[in-house]
Motif scaffolding. Structure first.
Motif, PDB file in Angstrom:
ATOM      1  N   GLN A  49       0.509  -1.598   0.125  1.00 14.99           N
ATOM      2  CA  GLN A  49       0.083  -0.168  -0.114  1.00 14.99           C
ATOM      3  C   GLN A  49       1.075   1.112   0.110  1.00 14.99           C
ATOM      4  N   LEU A  50       1.850   1.078   0.132  1.00 14.23           N
ATOM      5  CA  LEU A  50       3.148   2.035   0.530  1.00 14.23           C
ATOM      6  C   LEU A  50       3.268   2.993  -1.358  1.00 14.23           C
ATOM      7  N   SER A  51       2.931   2.006  -1.899  1.00 12.99           N
ATOM      8  CA  SER A  51       3.025   2.625  -3.773  1.00 12.99           C
ATOM      9  C   SER A  51       1.879   2.849  -4.706  1.00 12.99           C
ATOM     10  N   ILE A  52       0.374   2.914  -3.488  1.00 13.43           N
ATOM     11  CA  ILE A  52      -0.477   3.618  -4.413  1.00 13.43           C
ATOM     12  C   ILE A  52      -1.246   4.962  -4.396  1.00 13.43           C
ATOM     13  N   ILE A  53      -0.622   5.364  -6.035  1.00 10.65           N
ATOM     14  CA  ILE A  53      -0.621   6.462  -6.224  1.00 10.65           C
ATOM     15  C   ILE A  53      -2.532   7.102  -6.521  1.00 10.65           C
ATOM     16  N   GLY A  54      -2.227   7.967  -6.819  1.00  9.99           N
ATOM     17  CA  GLY A  54      -4.096   9.067  -6.921  1.00  9.99           C
ATOM     18  C   GLY A  54      -5.433   8.890  -6.081  1.00  9.99           C
ATOM     19  N   TYR A  55      -4.905   8.533  -4.839  1.00  7.14           N
ATOM     20  CA  TYR A  55      -6.727   7.516  -4.172  1.00  7.14           C
ATOM     21  C   TYR A  55      -6.221   9.244  -3.334  1.00  7.14           C
ATOM     22  N   ASN A  56      -7.516   9.677  -3.438  1.00 12.15           N
ATOM     23  CA  ASN A  56      -7.584  10.753  -2.422  1.00 12.15           C
ATOM     24  C   ASN A  56      -8.461  11.019  -1.225  1.00 12.15           C
ATOM     25  N   GLY A  57      -8.615   9.892  -0.602  1.00  7.96           N
ATOM     26  CA  GLY A  57      -9.242   9.368   0.501  1.00  7.96           C
ATOM     27  C   GLY A  57      -7.803   8.756   1.513  1.00  7.96           C
ATOM     28  N   PHE A  83      -8.795  -0.367  -6.557  1.00 10.19           N
ATOM     29  CA  PHE A  83      -8.684  -0.933  -7.711  1.00 10.19           C
ATOM     30  C   PHE A  83      -7.661  -0.449  -8.725  1.00 10.19           C
ATOM     31  N   CYS A  84      -6.549  -0.905  -8.963  1.00  7.16           N
ATOM     32  CA  CYS A  84      -5.121  -0.278  -8.960  1.00  7.16           C
ATOM     33  C   CYS A  84      -4.671  -0.545 -10.012  1.00  7.16           C
ATOM     34  N   LYS A  85      -4.285   0.567 -10.978  1.00  5.31           N
ATOM     35  CA  LYS A  85      -3.557  -0.137 -12.263  1.00  5.31           C
ATOM     36  C   LYS A  85      -2.157  -0.338 -11.318  1.00  5.31           C
ATOM     37  N   ARG A  86      -1.870  -1.886 -12.252  1.00  2.00           N
ATOM     38  CA  ARG A  86       0.203  -1.655 -12.024  1.00  2.00           C
ATOM     39  C   ARG A  86       1.163  -1.053 -12.851  1.00  2.00           C
ATOM     40  N   LYS A  87       1.923  -0.812 -12.275  1.00  3.07           N
ATOM     41  CA  LYS A  87       2.290   0.672 -13.195  1.00  3.07           C
ATOM     42  C   LYS A  87       3.707  -0.015 -12.944  1.00  3.07           C
ATOM     43  N   GLU A  88       4.762  -0.089 -14.096  1.00  5.79           N
ATOM     44  CA  GLU A  88       5.964  -1.359 -13.410  1.00  5.79           C
ATOM     45  C   GLU A  88       7.380  -0.259 -12.952  1.00  5.79           C
ATOM     46  N   PRO A  89       8.412  -0.553 -12.780  1.00  7.02           N
ATOM     47  CA  PRO A  89       9.273   0.743 -12.287  1.00  7.02           C
ATOM     48  C   PRO A  89       9.949   1.211 -13.070  1.00  7.02           C
ATOM     49  N   GLY A  90       9.933   2.717 -13.247  1.00  5.11           N
ATOM     50  CA  GLY A  90      11.174   3.025 -14.377  1.00  5.11           C
ATOM     51  C   GLY A  90      12.790   2.192 -14.033  1.00  5.11           C
ATOM     52  N   SER A  91      13.958   3.193 -14.322  1.00  2.00           N
ATOM     53  CA  SER A  91      14.887   2.708 -14.864  1.00  2.00           C
ATOM     54  C   SER A  91      15.692   2.874 -13.143  1.00  2.00           C
ATOM     55  N   ASN A 125      15.034   1.381 -10.423  1.00  2.00           N
ATOM     56  CA  ASN A 125      15.022   0.329 -10.125  1.00  2.00           C
ATOM     57  C   ASN A 125      14.112   0.162  -8.492  1.00  2.00           C
ATOM     58  N   THR A 126      13.579   0.516  -8.212  1.00  2.00           N
ATOM     59  CA  THR A 126      12.513   0.811  -7.214  1.00  2.00           C
ATOM     60  C   THR A 126      11.540   0.444  -7.009  1.00  2.00           C
ATOM     61  N   LEU A 127      10.215   0.329  -6.706  1.00  2.00           N
ATOM     62  CA  LEU A 127       9.172  -1.163  -6.540  1.00  2.00           C
ATOM     63  C   LEU A 127       8.523  -0.649  -7.255  1.00  2.00           C
ATOM     64  N   PRO A 128       7.060  -1.520  -8.048  1.00  2.00           N
ATOM     65  CA  PRO A 128       6.174  -0.878  -8.975  1.00  2.00           C
ATOM     66  C   PRO A 128       5.645   0.202  -7.979  1.00  2.00           C
ATOM     67  N   SER A 129       4.756   0.800  -8.923  1.00  2.00           N
ATOM     68  CA  SER A 129       3.403   1.563  -7.961  1.00  2.00           C
ATOM     69  C   SER A 129       2.472   1.625  -8.629  1.00  2.00           C
ATOM     70  N   TYR A 130       1.107   1.898  -8.061  1.00  2.00           N
ATOM     71  CA  TYR A 130      -0.156   1.099  -7.944  1.00  2.00           C
ATOM     72  C   TYR A 130      -0.868   2.535  -8.327  1.00  2.00           C
ATOM     73  N   ILE A 131      -1.788   2.558  -9.335  1.00  2.00           N
ATOM     74  CA  ILE A 131      -2.535   3.902  -9.647  1.00  2.00           C
ATOM     75  C   ILE A 131      -3.499   3.409  -9.634  1.00  2.00           C
ATOM     76  N   PHE A 132      -4.676   4.737  -8.967  1.00  2.00           N
ATOM     77  CA  PHE A 132      -5.807   4.014  -8.511  1.00  2.00           C
ATOM     78  C   PHE A 132      -7.249   4.017  -9.507  1.00  2.00           C
ATOM     79  N   LYS A 133      -7.725   3.051  -9.424  1.00  2.00           N
ATOM     80  CA  LYS A 133      -8.527   3.168 -10.631  1.00  2.00           C
ATOM     81  C   LYS A 133     -10.296   3.500  -9.987  1.00  2.00           C
ATOM     82  N   SER A 134     -11.052   2.852  -9.044  1.00  2.00           N
ATOM     83  CA  SER A 134     -11.787   2.765  -8.839  1.00  2.00           C
ATOM     84  C   SER A 134     -12.090   1.553  -7.450  1.00  2.00           C
TER      85      SER A 134
END
Lengths: 205, 374
Positions: free
Chosen positions: B199-207, B253-261, B263-272
């Motif tokens: 859950q450290l990597s959830i992006i875009g959830y406003n709550g 429900f989040c969309k997984r975003k692969e990490p960039g170059s 070498n960090t963890l993936p992030s999870y973009i909030f969808k619904s």
């Protein structure tokens, strides 16, 4: 050996073993470093990490080996192990098809998330159990070829191909200047004391 | 784990005592490792003879390098090791050592969450900066700090292996029962640690995530949602890959975003999001489907899921059932009873959420739906 120590450089690499539970990850490591390790190997969990050095041409390659046994189902912990690793052995059990499928998932994850230069070897372990095999040599080999992986079938039990898999990894690892070697905090090219530059294991840390 | 030699060479009793010995001895070694890290690195930040070696900006980050390792050390040195050592003479107590300390073991969640920051710092300052190098030399450690701060992560994931081994060597029913509870307890701790990392990597959830209750389960699922009134079994469904976080009060429900170059963890973009209070029945085995599928029905929608494996589906189904049961208890407490009701609204059926329907039970209901649609 002495000449290697005298003339060659020592390169140190972090290597991580990944794979489904009970495919023999710990056994492979113990087999590789055995002899210089405790004889009564009745332990369940073994050492946190082990080191083993091998000689390759005029170089000394020191592996810092991380066994990940126990964390298989707790996926978010895995990156802590493979971050900064220069090499990985993904192990499956040739008698357990599901473990082969899991190995494919590990490889996909490593290719996406580990260091871009990581050297990955696929090990089809327990090849002494040929009669119960569910994954053919060809399947493993074809998958490895498609994904540009090193591949060997091994047996920690009979020692078949165990040293060899570490050796092929050692050969493939880039031996470059430590400041540019591999991932961010690569420890490559560490000069050890001369007395450590022999084929020996450091055992449990 | 290959432990065959144990089975061949000794009696069950001897093997059992060997596993307990291993548990105690490795615990002692672990406590000693933690002590070395604290005294050999953490405390050295206060050592006047060493301070000049500390790179600029590093002193301020001291706590981040080590997280709550000192709390972990105190717990293991003062409580857990002592508890395990007492099991040397009273082996039947091993299981209870774990269940009694389940809450305290959640210290590892904080440690693991912090460790990501610690890794970034070590990359920044380098394992071989003069200060750490001097600490390592004084400790005579063969490997640098980055290897040692992984030890707690390794340790917490090894206990269940030892407990499993112990269960294999135990015949006494009461002890077996305690050990099984211990395995469940340590599994819960690990799941909690594991879940809290994602859950450290959830992006875009406003709550606020802390408003959603406990994080119960996280994982990749393929998801599709249909309006109940449009639903037809023959309709081809498009599944989306989502990382799903289920809390007491909400599924994110989040969309997984692969990490960039980097070498960090993936992030999870909030969808619904789907509030658990809006969730009606759980359909464990939808018709005509893959065994990895399951469905959640809300008032107007059907959420269909496909887990990566049957085992993972079982984990989800277990957690969802728990939430539904808890909700049901709360509703009962509030005396708000839902009734099975064949509504006229397009064949929508409101079902007691306690009822987890199997596909055959649902057949008649779906038939009603289909008829109304056609």
């Amino acid at each position: 050996m002495a000449s290697a120590a005298a003339t060659g450089k020592t390169f140190q690499f972090k290597l991580v073993l990944l794979g489904e539970s009970a495919v023999g990850k710990s056994s492979l490591v113990l087999r590789f470093v055995k002899g210089q390790f405790y004889e009564h190997q009745e332990s369940t969990i073994g050492a946190a990490f082990l080191t083993q050095t091998i000689n390759l041409d005029d170089m000394v390659i020191k592996f810092e080996i991380w066994d990940t046994a126990g964390q298989e189902r707790f996926h978010s912990l895995a990156p802590m192990y493979y971050r900064g690793a220069q090499a990985a052995i993904v192990v499956y059990d040739i008698t357990n098809k599901e473990s082969f499928n899991r190995a494919k998932v590990w490889i996909e994850e490593l290719q996406k998330q580990a260091s871009p230069n990581i050297v990955i070897a696929l090990a089809g372990n327990k090849n002494d159990l040929d009669t119960s095999r569910t994954t053919t040599y060809e399947e493993g080999s074809a998958f490895a070829e498609e994904n540009n992986l090193l591949f060997l079938e091994t047996s920690a039990k009979t020692a078949n191909n165990v040293n060899e898999i570490f050796m092929v990894i050692a050969k493939k690892l880039p031996k470059v200047n430590p400041t540019t070697a591999g991932p961010q905090r690569a420890q490559g090219n560490v000069d050890l004391n001369p007395q450590q530059n022999t084929q020996s294991s450091k055992g449990c840390c | 784990m290959n432990i065959q030699p144990v089975i061949e060479t000794g009696t069950i009793r001897r093997k059992r005592s060997h596993v307990i010995q291993e548990l105690i001895e490795t615990e002692r070694a672990y406590v000693s490792d933690l002590k070395n890290i604290i005294q050999g690195y953490y405390d050295q930040f206060d050592n006047e003879e060493m301070v000049h070696l500390i790179p600029e900006g590093m002193m301020a980050k001291r706590e981040t390098f080590f997280g709550n390792i000192r709390d972990i050390y105190h717990f293991h040195a003062e409580i857990f090791l002592k508890g395990l050592e007492a099991c040397d003479s009273r082996p039947s107590e091993v299981g209870r050592c774990f269940t009694d300390n389940k809450e305290r073991l959640q210290l590892y969640s904080e440690y693991c969450q912090n460790k990501i920051q610690a890794e970034i710092l070590i990359e920044k300052f380098g394992d071989s900066n003069p200060f750490f190098k001097a600490c390592q030399a004084k400790l005579n450690h063969p490997l640098p700090l980055s290897s040692y701060i992984l030890k707690p992560v390794q340790r917490i994931t090894k206990y269940h292996l030892l407990l499993k081994e112990l269960i294999r060597m135990t015949t006494q029913e009461e002890e077996l029962c305690d050990l099984r509870k211990a395995i469940v307890a340590i599994g819960d701790v690990l799941r909690f640690v594991n879940n809290s990392m994602h859950q450290l990597s959830i992006i875009g959830y406003n709550g606020n995530l802390s408003d959603l209750g406990r994080l119960l389960i996280v994982g990749p699922l393929e998801v599709t949602v249909d309006k109940r009134k449009d639903r037809s079994p023959s309709l081809k469904q498009t599944y989306h890959k989502r990382q799903v976080f289920m809390y007491d009060r909400c599924l994110l429900f989040c969309k997984r975003k692969e990490p960039g170059s980097n070498n960090t963890l993936p992030s999870y973009i909030f969808k619904s999001a789907l509030k658990t209070e809006e969730v009606g029945p759980l359909v464990e085995s939808p018709r005509g489907g893959d065994e990895r599928k399951f469905e959640l029905w809300s008032k107007n929608e059907v959420w269909s899921f496909m887990a990566p494996s049957i085992a993972e589906k079982a984990d989800w189904v277990d957690e969802i059932k728990k939430v539904l049961f808890e909700q049901m208890d709360m509703m009962r407490a509030a005396s708000k009873r839902l009734h099975i009701d064949s509504s006229t609204d397009g064949g929508v059926v409101i079902i007691d959420p306690l009822v987890c329907l199997q596909s055959n039970e649902l057949d008649s209901l779906l038939t009603v739906d289909t008829l109304n649609l056609s």
